[in-house]
Structures are given as structure tokens and as C-alpha cells.
Design an enzyme around this catalytic site. Sequence first.
Site, PDB file in Angstrom:
ATOM      1  N   ARG A  51       0.800  -1.221   0.000  1.00  0.00           N
ATOM      2  CA  ARG A  51       0.000   0.000   0.000  1.00  0.00           C
ATOM      3  C   ARG A  51       0.833   1.272   0.000  1.00  0.00           C
ATOM      4  O   ARG A  51       0.573   2.194  -0.776  1.00  0.00           O
ATOM      5  CB  ARG A  51      -0.885   0.067   1.259  1.00  0.00           C
ATOM      6  CG  ARG A  51      -2.185  -0.628   1.146  1.00  0.00           C
ATOM      7  CD  ARG A  51      -2.576  -1.132   2.519  1.00  0.00           C
ATOM      8  NE  ARG A  51      -1.622  -2.163   2.911  1.00  0.00           N
ATOM      9  CZ  ARG A  51      -1.729  -3.426   2.546  1.00  0.00           C
ATOM     10  NH1 ARG A  51      -2.752  -3.828   1.871  1.00  0.00           N
ATOM     11  NH2 ARG A  51      -0.802  -4.314   2.875  1.00  0.00           N
ATOM     12  N   THR A  52       1.793   1.337   0.901  1.00  0.00           N
ATOM     13  CA  THR A  52       2.518   2.594   1.064  1.00  0.00           C
ATOM     14  C   THR A  52       3.252   2.927  -0.233  1.00  0.00           C
ATOM     15  O   THR A  52       3.143   4.035  -0.769  1.00  0.00           O
ATOM     16  CB  THR A  52       3.497   2.497   2.251  1.00  0.00           C
ATOM     17  OG1 THR A  52       2.739   2.123   3.405  1.00  0.00           O
ATOM     18  CG2 THR A  52       4.184   3.824   2.514  1.00  0.00           C
ATOM     19  N   LYS A  80      26.377  -4.606  -1.927  1.00  0.00           N
ATOM     20  CA  LYS A  80      27.841  -4.458  -2.013  1.00  0.00           C
ATOM     21  C   LYS A  80      28.389  -3.755  -0.772  1.00  0.00           C
ATOM     22  O   LYS A  80      29.572  -3.469  -0.682  1.00  0.00           O
ATOM     23  CB  LYS A  80      28.218  -3.635  -3.242  1.00  0.00           C
ATOM     24  CG  LYS A  80      27.757  -4.227  -4.559  1.00  0.00           C
ATOM     25  CD  LYS A  80      28.185  -3.325  -5.718  1.00  0.00           C
ATOM     26  CE  LYS A  80      27.582  -3.785  -7.030  1.00  0.00           C
ATOM     27  NZ  LYS A  80      27.763  -2.790  -8.093  1.00  0.00           N
ATOM     28  N   ARG A 101      11.619   3.621   3.472  1.00  0.00           N
ATOM     29  CA  ARG A 101      11.203   2.628   4.483  1.00  0.00           C
ATOM     30  C   ARG A 101      12.418   1.772   4.809  1.00  0.00           C
ATOM     31  O   ARG A 101      13.084   1.281   3.889  1.00  0.00           O
ATOM     32  CB  ARG A 101      10.062   1.754   3.972  1.00  0.00           C
ATOM     33  CG  ARG A 101       9.763   0.593   4.916  1.00  0.00           C
ATOM     34  CD  ARG A 101       8.510  -0.151   4.574  1.00  0.00           C
ATOM     35  NE  ARG A 101       7.318   0.622   4.920  1.00  0.00           N
ATOM     36  CZ  ARG A 101       6.089   0.141   4.845  1.00  0.00           C
ATOM     37  NH1 ARG A 101       5.879  -1.103   4.440  1.00  0.00           N
ATOM     38  NH2 ARG A 101       5.046   0.895   5.169  1.00  0.00           N
ATOM     39  N   HIS A 129       5.435   6.079  11.431  1.00  0.00           N
ATOM     40  CA  HIS A 129       4.896   5.927  10.070  1.00  0.00           C
ATOM     41  C   HIS A 129       3.937   7.099   9.841  1.00  0.00           C
ATOM     42  O   HIS A 129       2.725   6.924   9.777  1.00  0.00           O
ATOM     43  CB  HIS A 129       4.193   4.576   9.963  1.00  0.00           C
ATOM     44  CG  HIS A 129       3.876   4.115   8.574  1.00  0.00           C
ATOM     45  ND1 HIS A 129       3.949   4.948   7.464  1.00  0.00           N
ATOM     46  CD2 HIS A 129       3.470   2.896   8.110  1.00  0.00           C
ATOM     47  CE1 HIS A 129       3.606   4.247   6.395  1.00  0.00           C
ATOM     48  NE2 HIS A 129       3.309   3.004   6.766  1.00  0.00           N
TER      49      HIS A 129
HETATM   50  C1  NCD Z   1       1.939  -1.098   8.201  1.00  0.00           C
HETATM   51  C2  NCD Z   1       3.430  -0.917   8.325  1.00  0.00           C
HETATM   52  O1  NCD Z   1       4.177  -1.219   7.390  1.00  0.00           O
HETATM   53  O2  NCD Z   1       3.823  -0.451   9.382  1.00  0.00           O
HETATM   54  N1  NCD Z   1       1.498  -1.267   6.892  1.00  0.00           N
HETATM   55  C3  NCD Z   1       1.220  -0.143   6.140  1.00  0.00           C
HETATM   56  O3  NCD Z   1       2.085   0.654   5.858  1.00  0.00           O
HETATM   57  N2  NCD Z   1      -0.051   0.053   5.774  1.00  0.00           N
HETATM   58  C4  NCD Z   1       1.349  -2.057   9.144  1.00  0.00           C
HETATM   59  C5  NCD Z   1       1.890  -3.455   9.243  1.00  0.00           C
HETATM   60  O4  NCD Z   1       2.821  -3.849   8.544  1.00  0.00           O
HETATM   61  O5  NCD Z   1       1.346  -4.199  10.066  1.00  0.00           O
END
Ligand code: NCD
Length: 298
Positions: A51-52, A80, A101, A129
Site C-alpha cells: 500500500r505505502t 555491495k 522505508r 509511520h
Molecule cells: C503497516 C506498516 O508497514 O507499518 N502497513 C502499512 O504501511 N499500511 C502495518 C503493518 O505492517 O502491520
Amino acid sequence: MRHDHVLTAKQFSREAIEAVLDRAAEFADGTREPRHADALLGLLFFEPSTRTKMSFETAAKRLGGDTIDMGAVDSSSVTKGESLADTVRVIEGYADALVLRHPKQGSAKMASEFVSIPVINAGDGAGHHPTQTLLDLYTIQENAGLDDLSIGVMGDLKYGRTVHSLAHALTNFDTTQHFISPESLALPPEVRYDLDEAGTPVEEHTELEFVLPDLDVLYVTRIQRERFPDENEYRAVASEYGIDLGTLAEAKSDLSIMHPLPRVDEIDPAIDETPHATYFEQAHNGVPVRMALLDMLL
Ligand code: NCD
């Protein structure tokens, strides 16, 4: 917000949140024209994401811009031995902003110290997040309103970064926050401390049953298996704290059930067909909210 880094929800004031949500609503209903035809967003995902990452890509493209993607860590120079600081300094020369991320808490903040383009934290380990929080707030506003709200947040409150960011952001509103988890996965003391400092009403519970009838929103989370130091510890709590139709007997008729997704088995799919289920709408809201955020940053 122009040219700012977006690192934690602690940096959001009520005014900043409302500005993003208002602009997101304009993108959602088509009253604001997309711009930024020349903008390029760099995507650096060192952890899995559906999703993100895809909603950031969609948002950049819907604004008329585009994305460049480091791709899988295995096929990048990270294998590397390249440091994160070097990687982001290189991408700075290609992109106008970057979305990061990374499994390490604090990584987005560290990266932001090496570049002058906006760094957007898309999840730093069990840390924060903040852009998930913006779409969560947008969804709450649409379904229950952000003031005079009673929200229950259930599941993995210790490792769940969406929980930490949402809890901080909600201190800007007139909200009572209920946290429901096994004791071993309770809210980290530093988050609890910040909520107390902000004067937010907070209650911690080990069972959903007694608090459920008071809730306007129930935010369910996945137990973050990948963050447990020991698989046995994970197994001991893995199947607790799920909900099904039976659980909801005592809930308000307009209770909104949210989940950042992915779900494993915390929410019985039978709930998907009820008016309580808000999690797919929540995921879709990622696009207008991230469009608004990028529009303001670029
Ligand atoms: C979440 C995350 O990656 O922190 N997912 C997201 O970004 N919608 C929640 C999760 O992984 O449980």
C-alpha cells in the site's frame, strides 16, 4: 510545509494536519487541479510494502509527476555494502523528494541529515509511520470526526509504528485513547509519557470486552512478527486479539473498524461485509492524502 522532511507524527500541529486533510479532500473530489508535471519521487524501500509504496507511486503519477525506484534491496548496491547515507546522497541528485522505508528505527532522521530534498519516513522499524497517520486521520474524520472521539487501538502496540504515530497525532484533538493489548505488547513507555505530557486521556486495557461499547473507532493492528527477537514469544501472543461478528455484539451500530493492513487473522473476513469495515476505504485514502502531502512539499 514546503521542502520539509516528514519524519514523525510528533512534528504535526493541528493546523498542519487540517491543511493536509483539506487539500486531500480537494484532490478526492476533483476540485483541485493536479500539478508538478516535472516532479520525480525517489522510492527507497528496504522492507516489504504494498500500500505505502503503490499509493505513493499512484499519488506522484496522478499529480503528473513520476517515480524512480531503487527496487529490491537484493538487486541494489546495498548488497555491495553501500551505506544508507551514501545511497540517499546519490538519489538526492536524481529526485525531488524521497520516500524511505527501513528496518532501523531512526533511519529516516539519519538520512534527512545528509540531504536537502524532503525525506518522507514511510516506516522506520518499530518507530514511526507519519504518512499512514495522515490517511488514518482523514479516514477517522470522514467516518467519526476527530473531536469528541473515543478510539480503541488494539494489538501490537509495542512494535506497531502506525500506532505510535497515530497516538501522537491524536493528541492534537479532543480524543480519548484506549489501548488494548497483552501486557507484553503494551505501548512503549516513551509514547505513553508523551501522551501524558500532552494531557490526552489514555486508558490501557488487556481486554476489549469492557471498553468496546464506548468506542467510535476500533483500530486493529497486526502482531509484528518480523520485529520479535524470539519466534516463541511471537507464537505465545499470535492468535490473541482478533475480532469476529460475535465480538461486535456490544459495539455501537456506527463503530468504524480500521486496520492499516496487511491483516493476517485479526479481523474475520465476515466483518468485511458489515458497515463497520472501513479498512479498504482507509487504504484507498492513501492516494489523495499522499497527493496532498507531495503537493505541499514540492
Ligand atoms: C503497516 C506498516 O508497514 O507499518 N502497513 C502499512 O504501511 N499500511 C502495518 C503493518 O505492517 O502491520
